[in-house]
Design a protein around this motif. Structure first.
Motif, PDB file in Angstrom:
ATOM      1  N   ARG A  24       0.832  -1.217   0.000  1.00 49.55           N
ATOM      2  CA  ARG A  24       0.000   0.000   0.000  1.00 49.55           C
ATOM      3  C   ARG A  24       0.852   1.247   0.000  1.00 49.55           C
ATOM      4  O   ARG A  24       1.651   1.472   0.896  1.00 49.55           O
ATOM      5  CB  ARG A  24      -0.920   0.019   1.232  1.00 49.55           C
ATOM      6  N   MET A  25       0.665   2.058  -1.014  1.00 55.87           N
ATOM      7  CA  MET A  25       1.376   3.329  -1.118  1.00 55.87           C
ATOM      8  C   MET A  25       0.401   4.376  -1.633  1.00 55.87           C
ATOM      9  O   MET A  25      -0.616   4.031  -2.226  1.00 55.87           O
ATOM     10  CB  MET A  25       2.575   3.166  -2.051  1.00 55.87           C
ATOM     11  N   PRO A  26       0.695   5.632  -1.407  1.00 55.63           N
ATOM     12  CA  PRO A  26      -0.305   6.665  -1.701  1.00 55.63           C
ATOM     13  C   PRO A  26      -0.741   6.720  -3.160  1.00 55.63           C
ATOM     14  O   PRO A  26      -1.922   6.832  -3.452  1.00 55.63           O
ATOM     15  CB  PRO A  26       0.396   7.970  -1.318  1.00 55.63           C
ATOM     16  N   GLU A  27       0.210   6.621  -4.101  1.00 58.55           N
ATOM     17  CA  GLU A  27      -0.196   6.874  -5.483  1.00 58.55           C
ATOM     18  C   GLU A  27      -0.560   5.607  -6.253  1.00 58.55           C
ATOM     19  O   GLU A  27      -1.456   5.614  -7.078  1.00 58.55           O
ATOM     20  CB  GLU A  27       0.899   7.646  -6.210  1.00 58.55           C
ATOM     21  N   ASN A  40      -4.408   4.319   8.515  1.00 58.83           N
ATOM     22  CA  ASN A  40      -4.264   3.502   7.317  1.00 58.83           C
ATOM     23  C   ASN A  40      -5.468   3.629   6.389  1.00 58.83           C
ATOM     24  O   ASN A  40      -5.375   3.368   5.203  1.00 58.83           O
ATOM     25  CB  ASN A  40      -4.049   2.049   7.714  1.00 58.83           C
ATOM     26  N   GLU A  41      -6.619   4.018   6.966  1.00 61.18           N
ATOM     27  CA  GLU A  41      -7.832   4.157   6.153  1.00 61.18           C
ATOM     28  C   GLU A  41      -7.815   5.462   5.366  1.00 61.18           C
ATOM     29  O   GLU A  41      -8.354   5.535   4.270  1.00 61.18           O
ATOM     30  CB  GLU A  41      -9.090   4.110   7.031  1.00 61.18           C
ATOM     31  N   LYS A  87      -4.864   7.690   5.045  1.00 52.74           N
ATOM     32  CA  LYS A  87      -3.603   8.320   4.643  1.00 52.74           C
ATOM     33  C   LYS A  87      -3.346   8.262   3.136  1.00 52.74           C
ATOM     34  O   LYS A  87      -2.602   9.063   2.607  1.00 52.74           O
ATOM     35  CB  LYS A  87      -2.433   7.730   5.418  1.00 52.74           C
ATOM     36  N   TYR A  88      -3.989   7.320   2.442  1.00 54.64           N
ATOM     37  CA  TYR A  88      -3.773   7.239   1.005  1.00 54.64           C
ATOM     38  C   TYR A  88      -4.739   8.115   0.219  1.00 54.64           C
ATOM     39  O   TYR A  88      -4.605   8.258  -0.976  1.00 54.64           O
ATOM     40  CB  TYR A  88      -3.882   5.783   0.543  1.00 54.64           C
TER      41      TYR A  88
END
Lengths: 120, 551
Positions: A56-59, B412-413, B415-416
């Motif tokens: 899991r990573m932001p982009e 975690n829910e 932050k993306y």
């Protein structure tokens, strides 16, 4: 030729730790990337043996990155190192990653998996 | 003393009176007699008096016996009417009898007069007695019907009163218990016989009398039913019972005073228990939903804590080897050997570089390991704070910290998809609350914000989400504001978002219970206010107001 191992993760502290712990393990160049673009830059610029990616990573998520590598650079080994504990992620990873590891994971185990993939 | 029999005599002489007065058959009867000899006087008498018996001479100059008879019947259908006549024989006699005369006596047979009058008197008395008896019998029949009806109504009322599964307590204006139904007996463990007629306040219950009397006072002032929820007491068998009461004023009509109260009550114990279970279940569900996210949040720092500690250990081993080499070299130099000097110089350059690296990296590795440990500890603390054990009553809590914890464990829910901007009022006093439940509400609103932001990003409305969380004090209230720049709530749905089972999410994604439970947690459990304002396409703001003092 020195083996080049690329680590992709959105956490700089994780990457720092990896860099430190792998510095003296094997004759490898450890390249750490905070963003997926940098991985593809490395792949485009030169030779890479293994890519170890977070999930899991932001982009973009790790499976997408590994999937793209599988298509574009089929000879590069792919490892998913995920903090996400879930069967779904594991099942998905089977299609694009050769190995699946869960954080936290001994550096030695990561080393062994990478070594084994490179036929060491 | 017997009432004298009143005899009216229609005669132009006093002959009949004299006969009556000397008649042995009438010796035992006390009577008064009145003689009239014309129609007018006769009529007047009938109008004003009620004769018990009428004796009429048939052969009066002014009017005859027939007329007298029909006049008498006009006033009283039953008064004995006895005709005395010199001429009456045969047909006229029959005619007189048919017209309703009681008897006819020929002047030749005046000896009959006494017995006839006597019989008429007795018969009349008997008839009167019978009539009044008949009246009594009729009355009695009617009354017994009415009584039957009342008994029926009473028994129906009693049936309802006895079988209703609600507490019914009647209290008079003077605070005396007038009614106490079987359900009240069962629920309170106090029998009606022991309590009816006693003063209400001497009931011996340990419930909040202050609240009860406040409600009664309210009821007196407003003359409206007053609700009193969640009133608890300990029953004699040790069980805690939670009641919901309604105090109803007893009034006969609008302008009359209150006569007392009917207190209706329901046992809410089971319901409150189920509600608490539902909230607990939702809490566990939330913790479950967060678990994998929290694991992810914890696993990454654990990874680099381990990596860094490995590095530090290896570095020290390396430094140890280097120190041994150095010591050996120093020993050689001290003993005058050149080998040590040369080796030391040779090793020196490479070692210096290594030592420099280690000297800068070891502290950094330790710092980052410590940061990792702190991160993990913080998440674990937050998790603990979030799932704070359920409390029986409100306790003062640092809600900034509580909200902060919820933000951390849900990181975690969000932050993306979003940044979270936290603006906590540092001077906030402790707020009396059910902390775990409050956390659940905060989490719920954050999760809804995340969903709205995801939708807005997908729809191309925004690039990145922003969730703003602020706390502030407003007089005797503390306000929490949670805003997002997500899709907002369509206007036609805004009135329904607190309805149970209302959801816009796909089947399986949301139970539609989140906001309904949040609403009940804030508005009912905390006597607070949960509200929102939303602009479709721009975002939503939720407001939570919590009272600083218990009301």
């Amino acid at each position: 030729m020195k083996k080049r191992i690329v680590f992709l993760d959105d956490d700089i502290k994780f990457l720092n730790g990896i860099k430190r712990v792998f510095r003296d393990m094997g004759e490898w160049d450890i390249i750490t990337c905070l963003k997926a673009e940098k991985v593809f830059q490395e792949l485009a610029e030169g030779h890479v043996d293994v890519v170890v990616s977070d999930y899991r990573m932001p982009e973009v998520d790790g499976l997408t990155v590994l999937g793209r590598i599988k298509t574009e650079y089929p000879s590069v080994h792919r490892v998913l190192l995920s903090g996400q504990v879930s069967d779904a992620v594991y099942n998905e990873s089977l299609a694009v990653a050769e190995r699946y590891l869960e954080k936290p994971c001994d550096a030695e185990m990561i080393y062994n998996v990478i070594n084994e993939l490179m036929g060491g | 003393m017997a009432i004298p029999v009143n005899i009216l005599i229609l005669d132009d002489s006093s002959a009949l009176v004299e006969i009556l007065e000397h008649e042995p058959a009438l010796n035992h009867i006390v009577f008064t007699s009145h003689v009239v000899d014309n129609k007018n006087e006769y009529n007047t008498y009938l109008e004003n008096q009620e004769p018990d018996i009428i004796l009429a001479d048939f052969d009066l100059p002014s009017f005859d016996g027939f007329e007298a008879l029909s006049m008498a019947r006009g006033f009283n259908a039953n008064v004995p009417f006895i005709i005395v006549s010199g001429n009456l024989r045969g047909d006229p006699e029959m005619e007189a009898m048919r017209g309703g005369a009681t008897d006819c006596i020929h002047k030749d047979c005046l000896a009959r007069l006494g017995p006839v009058v006597n019989r008429a008197i007795v018969e009349n008395r008997n008839r009167k007695t019978l009539e009044s008896l008949e009246g009594l019998v009729e009355d009695a029949a009617e009354r017994s019907l009415a009584e039957e009806r009342i008994r029926k109504i009473n028994s129906e009322y009693e049936l309802i009163f006895n079988s209703i599964v609600s507490v019914i307590i009647g209290v008079s204006r003077g605070d005396v218990i007038t009614h106490w139904n079987p359900y009240a007996e069962e629920l309170f463990g106090i029998s009606a016989g022991d309590i009816v007629g006693h003063v209400f306040s001497e009931l011996g219950l340990d419930w909040s009398w202050e609240r009860v009397y406040m409600a009664i006072a309210d009821c007196v002032v407003t003359e409206e039913p007053v609700r009193l929820d969640d009133l608890s007491f300990n029953r004699r068998d040790g069980k805690t019972i939670i009641l919901g009461l309604t105090i109803n004023p007893l009034k006969r009509s609008a302008n009359e005073d209150i006569e007392g109260f009917i207190i209706l009550g329901r046992d809410l114990t089971q319901r409150r228990f189920l509600e608490a279970q539902l909230i607990q279940a939702r809490k566990l569900e939330a913790v479950g939903q967060l678990a994998s996210g929290v694991a992810h949040e914890i696993n990454t720092p654990i990874q680099y804590v381990g990596d860094n500690l490995n590095f530090v250990r290896d570095s020290f081993l390396k430094l140890g080897v280097m120190k041994e080499v150095m010591d050996w070299c120093f020993g050689q130099i001290e003993s005058g050997s050149k080998t040590g000097n040369i080796l030391g110089k040779y090793l020196g350059d490479e070692s210096k570089e290594e030592v420099n690296y280690l000297m800068s990296e070891i502290p950094a590795a330790i710092d980052e390991a410590l940061e990792g440990v702190e991160r993990v500890a913080k998440i674990v603390r937050s998790m603990k704070q979030f799932s704070h054990p359920s409390q029986e009553e409100k306790r003062p809590a640092d809600i900034n910290r509580a909200i902060g914890s919820t933000v951390i464990i849900s990181r975690n829910e969000w932050k993306y998809v979003a940044e979270v901007e936290e603006q906590y009022d540092p001077d906030l006093p402790p707020v009396p609350c059910f902390e775990a439940e409050l956390n659940q509400v905060i989490l719920n609103i954050i999760m809804n914000a995340v969903d709205a932001i995801k939708d807005a990003v997908e729809a191309g409305l925004i690039q990145k989400g922003l969730i703003g969380i602020a706390t502030r004090r407003n007089d005797r209230w503390v306000e929490i504001e949670i805003s997002d720049n997500g899709t907002g709530i369509p206007e036609d749905l805004q009135g329904r978002i607190f309805d149970p089972f209302f959801t816009t999410k796909d089947v399986g994604k949301g139970t539609g219970q989140g906001l309904a439970i949040s609403y009940s947690i804030i508005n009912q459990k905390h006597s607070g206010l949960l509200s929102f304002s939303s602009t479709p396409g721009r975002g939503t703001k939720f407001f939570i107001s919590l009272p600083l003092e218990d009301t």
